[in-house]
Write an enzyme that holds these catalytic residues in place. Sequence first.
Site, short mmCIF file in Angstrom:
data_model
loop_
_atom_site.label_atom_id
_atom_site.label_comp_id
_atom_site.label_asym_id
_atom_site.label_seq_id
_atom_site.Cartn_x
_atom_site.Cartn_y
_atom_site.Cartn_z
N ASN A 8 -22.99 78.10 50.52
CA ASN A 8 -22.17 78.04 49.30
C ASN A 8 -20.70 77.99 49.73
O ASN A 8 -20.15 79.00 50.17
CB ASN A 8 -22.44 79.29 48.44
CG ASN A 8 -21.52 79.35 47.24
OD1 ASN A 8 -20.91 78.35 46.85
ND2 ASN A 8 -21.41 80.52 46.63
N HIS A 94 -24.45 82.96 39.98
CA HIS A 94 -23.73 83.61 41.09
C HIS A 94 -22.86 84.73 40.52
O HIS A 94 -22.32 84.60 39.41
CB HIS A 94 -22.87 82.58 41.83
CG HIS A 94 -22.31 83.12 43.11
ND1 HIS A 94 -21.19 83.92 43.14
CD2 HIS A 94 -22.73 82.99 44.40
CE1 HIS A 94 -20.95 84.26 44.39
NE2 HIS A 94 -21.87 83.71 45.18
N GLU A 96 -19.94 85.60 41.04
CA GLU A 96 -18.57 85.21 40.68
C GLU A 96 -18.56 84.54 39.31
O GLU A 96 -17.60 84.68 38.55
CB GLU A 96 -17.99 84.30 41.77
CG GLU A 96 -17.66 85.11 43.02
CD GLU A 96 -17.67 84.33 44.32
OE1 GLU A 96 -17.65 83.09 44.28
OE2 GLU A 96 -17.71 84.97 45.39
N GLU A 164 -28.33 89.14 45.94
CA GLU A 164 -26.99 89.25 46.51
C GLU A 164 -26.29 90.49 45.97
O GLU A 164 -25.69 90.44 44.88
CB GLU A 164 -26.16 88.02 46.13
CG GLU A 164 -26.72 86.72 46.65
CD GLU A 164 -25.60 85.70 46.83
OE1 GLU A 164 -25.33 85.35 47.98
OE2 GLU A 164 -24.98 85.30 45.84
C1 PEP Z 1 -22.03 84.11 48.40
O1 PEP Z 1 -20.99 83.61 48.03
O2 PEP Z 1 -23.07 83.92 47.75
C2 PEP Z 1 -22.01 84.94 49.59
C3 PEP Z 1 -23.12 85.53 49.94
O3 PEP Z 1 -20.83 85.03 50.25
P1 PEP Z 1 -20.60 85.76 51.68
O4 PEP Z 1 -21.63 85.22 52.63
O5 PEP Z 1 -19.21 85.37 52.07
O6 PEP Z 1 -20.76 87.22 51.45
#
Ligand code: PEP
Length: 248
Positions: A8, A94, A96, A164
Amino acid sequence: MRYFLVANWKMNGSQSFARDWLKRLGRHSDDNRHIIVCPPATILGNPEIATLAEQQGIGLGGQDCHAASDGAFTGWVSAPMLAELGVSAVIVGHSERREFAQESDSDVAAKAAAAHQAGLLAIVCVGESLAQRQAGAAEATVEAQLRASLSTSSNTSNTLVAYEPIWAIGTGQVAQPADVAAMHAHLAQVCADMGLARMPLLYGGSVKPGNAGDLLALEHVSGALVGGAALQADSFAAIVDATPAGEG
Ligand code: PEP
């Protein structure tokens, strides 16, 4: 087991970066390790990039889609529009987007349904905040999110679930393998209860070359969703190479 390694890029990258990245990663993708790269939509719209990705055996993914196929939604991109570009997957929900665009679980489920309708693989993200984990509510929170974020069209061929933990995204603070193992075991059971046994469950949150091997070796972990480390082709290649070989 087939592993999914999803990059991503968020709002990063350029056409030349994408060309170099795809050329560098191509030889790392094989039958057991499927790479999907999710660059900004402007890069997805370049036919030369789509051709190169196909030649390299790397799937292209969007970072989001609208739930509607068209309409008066200034600035958005729909799932059929992504499919028309040769894109095969899209991230929905996600953290964000959940935070900055106030997307709810039902918004995410509607986007997943739109993705399926367009023939795309939906990568459905779920994860708890630090406060929820510290309150001992991580599993209950993520289970509720998962149940409400999957669409009725979801099956184990058209969906990947990415766990996540929000506090691990972009922070360098990776979840402990034991915590990931416990969460993935729980989510695997929840999926089985929903008639979705063997749903691919990815982990995301500060995955780096140094921790990828331990995380990807865990039971019920079928891949990784990688943000920061995906912006360095060598780092992402090392993460792909850390994937267990063969039947894993
Ligand atoms: C993400 O944006 O889904 C993510 C896991 O970012 P990072 O690997 O930078 O923690």
